[in-house]
Design an enzyme around this catalytic site. Structure first.
Site, short mmCIF file in Angstrom:
data_model
loop_
_atom_site.label_atom_id
_atom_site.label_comp_id
_atom_site.label_asym_id
_atom_site.label_seq_id
_atom_site.Cartn_x
_atom_site.Cartn_y
_atom_site.Cartn_z
CE LYS A 74 -0.88 6.99 6.77
NZ LYS A 74 -0.59 5.92 5.83
CG PHE A 104 -1.81 1.28 1.17
CD1 PHE A 104 -3.00 1.27 0.47
CD2 PHE A 104 -1.42 2.47 1.76
CE1 PHE A 104 -3.80 2.42 0.38
CE2 PHE A 104 -2.21 3.62 1.68
CZ PHE A 104 -3.40 3.59 0.98
CG ASP A 128 5.78 4.03 1.72
OD1 ASP A 128 5.78 4.76 2.73
OD2 ASP A 128 4.77 3.88 0.98
C1 PLP Z 1 -0.76 6.03 4.36
C2 PLP Z 1 0.32 5.52 3.49
C3 PLP Z 1 0.60 6.11 2.25
C4 PLP Z 1 -0.24 7.21 1.67
O1 PLP Z 1 -0.26 8.35 2.45
P1 PLP Z 1 -1.42 9.46 2.21
O2 PLP Z 1 -1.00 10.60 3.10
O3 PLP Z 1 -2.72 8.84 2.63
O4 PLP Z 1 -1.39 9.79 0.77
C5 PLP Z 1 1.66 5.61 1.53
N1 PLP Z 1 2.41 4.60 2.00
C6 PLP Z 1 2.17 4.01 3.18
C7 PLP Z 1 3.05 2.89 3.65
C8 PLP Z 1 1.11 4.44 3.96
O5 PLP Z 1 0.84 3.83 5.11
#
Ligand code: PLP
Length: 404
Positions: free
Chosen positions: A259, A145, A230
């Site tokens: 985040k 994700f 990520d």
């Molecule tokens: C939440 C998340 C995203 C996307 O972040 P948004 O601020 O919602 O666009 C990307 N990668 C990971 C691992 C995430 O948990």
């Protein structure tokens, strides 16, 4: 009457009639919060064990973050990058130091930071590695994700996320998560980067086998491929470390952050990498109207300062061990498996207990907020300021709803 004053029936009608149905929230309307607790419109309190998917690592309204935001709100909020502002440079330098990298590129949301990483990796492939124009490939992991843009959902294997949203951006190759041999086999002369979550959050807190991240690092170095981590959900204290990659002593070529970088106040994201990588981006090639705005920079800078003490990482590690012991006791009692990394857990609910959504609804009734993911898993990610006694109480509520 202020625009902030609403009644419950107004809120429900307004949402039903005018809010697109892209979410299926649990039935609670939150109007206030502080630390690890939120309060609904009727005054009922709940312990927040989701923390906005780790965007609230420091809890709601952390006084040190609120203070800097309030002060900056009275000075300057937005300039665009057409001009310099007095907050961005010092934020970038603090964040670069936290990451051990030369440069950062600020954006707003996580998905934008992932898109940034993809663009940087492709430009690096053409300009530094010498990949033929238009041929760059990025290797990603199954179950990933990385956000919701069309390019990103194009390399998701979640049918709900991809659905009817194609055609998709080419240039991505998917291998199973946690399988270093499959990853090595997928790399070609055209591979720009490997993009993975060190621990897959949305997938249900999937921790790869020990040695996987170190193997990915070794393969990327040997094959001349960028390792992009990520760490939007796994990073910034959640796993007991600043970055989940540290669990295996691994340093990626690029961090993707978001985040918690925004302190739970506003969206702040960034990528961080050395000049040899991020230096490929030239003026005009990439940007964002709000990215690097002075309010976001001031808040992000305070977040970096708070992480630099190591206090939150230590709390996550100690409380995480506590949480893990308590959760392990539930295996075989309504829970089929538990995965824990710091203060972050995926708890697989025995189908005999109902779905994870049903368990989340029962917990809501007992004053505990969690979120279901993928049918049978609940994700637990409390604010790192939570107390051990609060965790114990929450586990007690989970026990009660499971034996019910
Ligand atoms: C939440 C998340 C995203 C996307 O972040 P948004 O601020 O919602 O666009 C990307 N990668 C990971 C691992 C995430 O948990």
């Amino acid at each position: 009457m202020s625009v902030l004053d609403t009644t419950t029936s107004d809120i429900i009608t307004a949402e039903e009639e005018h809010l697109a149905h892209n979410y299926h929230p649990l039935p609670v309307i939150i109007s206030r919060a502080e630390g690890s607790w939120v309060t609904d419109v009727e005054g009922k309190r709940y312990l927040d064990l989701l923390s906005a998917y780790s965007a609230l690592n420091f809890g709601h309204l952390h006084p040190a973050i609120v203070a800097v935001a309030q002060e900056q709100l009275t000075r300057l909020t937005l300039t665009s990058r057409a001009y310099h502002n007095d907050q961005l440079g010092v934020f970038a330098s603090a964040l670069a130091e936290l990451c051990g990298k030369d440069l950062v590129l600020p954006m707003n949301t996580g998905a934008e930071a992932v898109e940034t990483a993809i663009k940087v990796a492709r430009a690096w492939a053409y300009r530094v590695k010498g990949v033929p124009a238009g041929a760059a490939e990025i290797v990603v992991a199954g179950g990933n994700f990385h956000g919701r843009t069309t390019t990103i959902v194009g390399f998701s294997d979640d049918s709900e996320a991809r659905g009817d949203f194609g055609p998709f951006t080419p240039g991505f190759v998917t291998v199973p998560f946690g399988d270093a041999d499959a990853l090595a086999a997928a790399i070609t002369d055209h591979t720009a980067a490997v993009l993975i979550e060190p621990i897959q959050g949305e997938a249900g807190v999937i921790v790869p086998p020990a040695g996987y991240l170190a193997a990915v690092r070794e393969i990327c170095t040997r094959r001349g491929v960028l390792f992009i981590a990520d760490e939007i959900q796994s990073g910034l204290g959640r796993t007991g470390y600043t970055f989940a990659c540290e669990r295996e002593g691994v340093v990626p070529d690029m961090y993707v952050l978001g985040k918690a970088l925004g302190g739970g106040i506003l969206p702040v994201s960034a990528v961080a990498a050395d000049a040899a990588v991020l230096g490929v981006i030239r003026p005009g090639e990439h940007g964002s109207t709000f990215g690097g705005n002075p309010l976001a920079a001031a808040v992000g800078h305070r977040v970096v300062e708070m992480l630099a003490t190591g206090e939150f990482q230590q709390r996550a590690k100690a409380l995480g061990e506590h949480l893990e012991a308590r959760l392990n006791d539930l295996v075989g009692h309504g829970v089929t498996a538990v995965r824990v990394a710091g203060l972050w857990a995926g708890v697989d609910i025995d189908p005999a207990q109902g779905t994870a959504r049903e368990v989340a609804e029962r917990l809501l009734g007992r004053g505990v907020l969690v979120k279901d993911t993928h049918g049978q898993t609940i994700r637990i990610a409390p604010p790192l300021v939570v107390r051990a006694t609060e965790l114990d109480w929450a586990i007690e509520q989970l026990k009660l709803v499971l034996t019910a």
